[in-house]
Design a protein around this motif. Structure first.
Motif, PDB file in Angstrom:
ATOM      1  N   ARG A  83       0.831  -1.204   0.000  1.00  0.00           N
ATOM      2  CA  ARG A  83       0.000   0.000   0.000  1.00  0.00           C
ATOM      3  C   ARG A  83       0.863   1.251   0.000  1.00  0.00           C
ATOM      4  NH1 ARG A  83      -5.157  -1.665   3.757  1.00  0.00           N
ATOM      5  NH2 ARG A  83      -5.364  -3.723   2.832  1.00  0.00           N
ATOM      6  N   LEU A  84       1.950   1.213   0.756  1.00  0.00           N
ATOM      7  CA  LEU A  84       2.888   2.329   0.758  1.00  0.00           C
ATOM      8  C   LEU A  84       3.469   2.540  -0.639  1.00  0.00           C
ATOM      9  CD1 LEU A  84       4.854   4.314   2.406  1.00  0.00           C
ATOM     10  CD2 LEU A  84       6.423   2.395   2.307  1.00  0.00           C
ATOM     11  N   ALA A  85       3.908   1.451  -1.270  1.00  0.00           N
ATOM     12  CA  ALA A  85       4.548   1.545  -2.581  1.00  0.00           C
ATOM     13  C   ALA A  85       3.579   2.048  -3.645  1.00  0.00           C
ATOM     14  CB  ALA A  85       5.118   0.184  -2.982  1.00  0.00           C
ATOM     15  N   SER A  86       2.328   1.632  -3.587  1.00  0.00           N
ATOM     16  CA  SER A  86       1.376   2.070  -4.601  1.00  0.00           C
ATOM     17  C   SER A  86       1.062   3.557  -4.472  1.00  0.00           C
ATOM     18  CB  SER A  86       0.094   1.244  -4.532  1.00  0.00           C
ATOM     19  OG  SER A  86      -0.572   1.453  -3.314  1.00  0.00           O
ATOM     20  N   VAL A  87       0.960   4.063  -3.252  1.00  0.00           N
ATOM     21  CA  VAL A  87       0.700   5.492  -3.061  1.00  0.00           C
ATOM     22  C   VAL A  87       1.919   6.309  -3.478  1.00  0.00           C
ATOM     23  CG1 VAL A  87       0.267   7.271  -1.330  1.00  0.00           C
ATOM     24  CG2 VAL A  87      -1.030   5.155  -1.281  1.00  0.00           C
ATOM     25  N   VAL A  88       3.108   5.847  -3.112  1.00  0.00           N
ATOM     26  CA  VAL A  88       4.332   6.560  -3.487  1.00  0.00           C
ATOM     27  C   VAL A  88       4.502   6.569  -5.005  1.00  0.00           C
ATOM     28  CG1 VAL A  88       6.851   6.477  -3.351  1.00  0.00           C
ATOM     29  CG2 VAL A  88       5.498   6.206  -1.288  1.00  0.00           C
ATOM     30  N   ALA A  89       4.214   5.455  -5.669  1.00  0.00           N
ATOM     31  CA  ALA A  89       4.320   5.406  -7.124  1.00  0.00           C
ATOM     32  C   ALA A  89       3.323   6.354  -7.782  1.00  0.00           C
ATOM     33  CB  ALA A  89       4.107   3.977  -7.613  1.00  0.00           C
ATOM     34  N   LYS A  90       2.126   6.452  -7.215  1.00  0.00           N
ATOM     35  CA  LYS A  90       1.116   7.370  -7.757  1.00  0.00           C
ATOM     36  C   LYS A  90       1.576   8.819  -7.625  1.00  0.00           C
ATOM     37  CE  LYS A  90      -3.261   6.751  -6.595  1.00  0.00           C
ATOM     38  NZ  LYS A  90      -4.540   6.844  -5.858  1.00  0.00           N
ATOM     39  N   ILE A  91       2.186   9.163  -6.485  1.00  0.00           N
ATOM     40  CA  ILE A  91       2.683  10.525  -6.283  1.00  0.00           C
ATOM     41  C   ILE A  91       3.860  10.807  -7.211  1.00  0.00           C
ATOM     42  CG2 ILE A  91       3.728  12.103  -4.611  1.00  0.00           C
ATOM     43  CD1 ILE A  91       2.188  10.577  -2.426  1.00  0.00           C
ATOM     44  N   LEU A  92       4.772   9.846  -7.355  1.00  0.00           N
ATOM     45  CA  LEU A  92       5.915  10.022  -8.255  1.00  0.00           C
ATOM     46  C   LEU A  92       5.467  10.224  -9.692  1.00  0.00           C
ATOM     47  CD1 LEU A  92       8.434   7.329  -7.007  1.00  0.00           C
ATOM     48  CD2 LEU A  92       8.795   9.787  -7.006  1.00  0.00           C
ATOM     49  N   ARG A  93       4.454   9.502 -10.087  1.00  0.00           N
ATOM     50  CA  ARG A  93       3.951   9.572 -11.459  1.00  0.00           C
ATOM     51  C   ARG A  93       3.153  10.844 -11.706  1.00  0.00           C
ATOM     52  NH1 ARG A  93       1.793   5.734 -15.381  1.00  0.00           N
ATOM     53  NH2 ARG A  93       2.345   6.865 -17.266  1.00  0.00           N
TER      54      ARG A  93
END
Length: 151
Positions: A32-42
């Protein structure tokens, strides 16, 4: 009828407003952490999201060594790679990976959720992962985000 009001605006490198964001990973589930961080990075959370442009934010992840994995994943989850030599397949469990490289667990999971092309490489360079609660980016004045409340 004015057709100019319906014009689609596409972001580019000059018009993208990049910000700095701090995320605390302590006690958060890794996926869940990785998916939110990837969304913010993108940059998918922004209204001017453009798929082929780096319009996302710079993300600082703190306490990366304190993420949680549910169930028996600490022992069962394995990371496999090949050295390039015959018989060179190697693997390591999540527990062993955290002991040797505490940051790599978060880095690998976020990188796996980014595009597999030049844009993904460029986006990955906007990720800064730290083991403790201290970071060296105070000059950028990052804002703290609670990923449990982030949409």
């Amino acid at each position: 009828m004015n057709t100019l009001s319906y014009k689609t605006v596409s972001a580019n490198k000059a018009t993208a407003k990049k910000e700095w964001v701090v995320v605390d990973a302590e006690g958060q589930p890794l996926g869940r952490l990785a998916s939110v961080v990837a969304k913010i990075l993108r940059g998918k959370h922004k209204t001017n999201f453009t798929p082929h442009v780096d319009c996302g934010d710079n993300v600082i992840v703190l306490n990366a060594g304190k993420v949680s994995l549910s169930g028996n994943k600490w022992a069962d989850k394995t990371y496999i790679w090949h050295t390039g030599y015959p018989g060179g397949q190697k693997s390591v469990t999540a527990t062993e990976l955290v002991k040797k490289h505490p940051l790599r667990l978060v880095e690998k999971s976020v990188k796996g959720m980014l595009p597999k092309n030049k844009l993904g490489t460029q986006l990955y360079k906007n990720l800064y992962v730290y083991e403790g609660a201290e970071h060296k980016h105070e000059a950028q004045q990052p804002k703290v985000i609670n990923i449990n409340e982030f949409k």
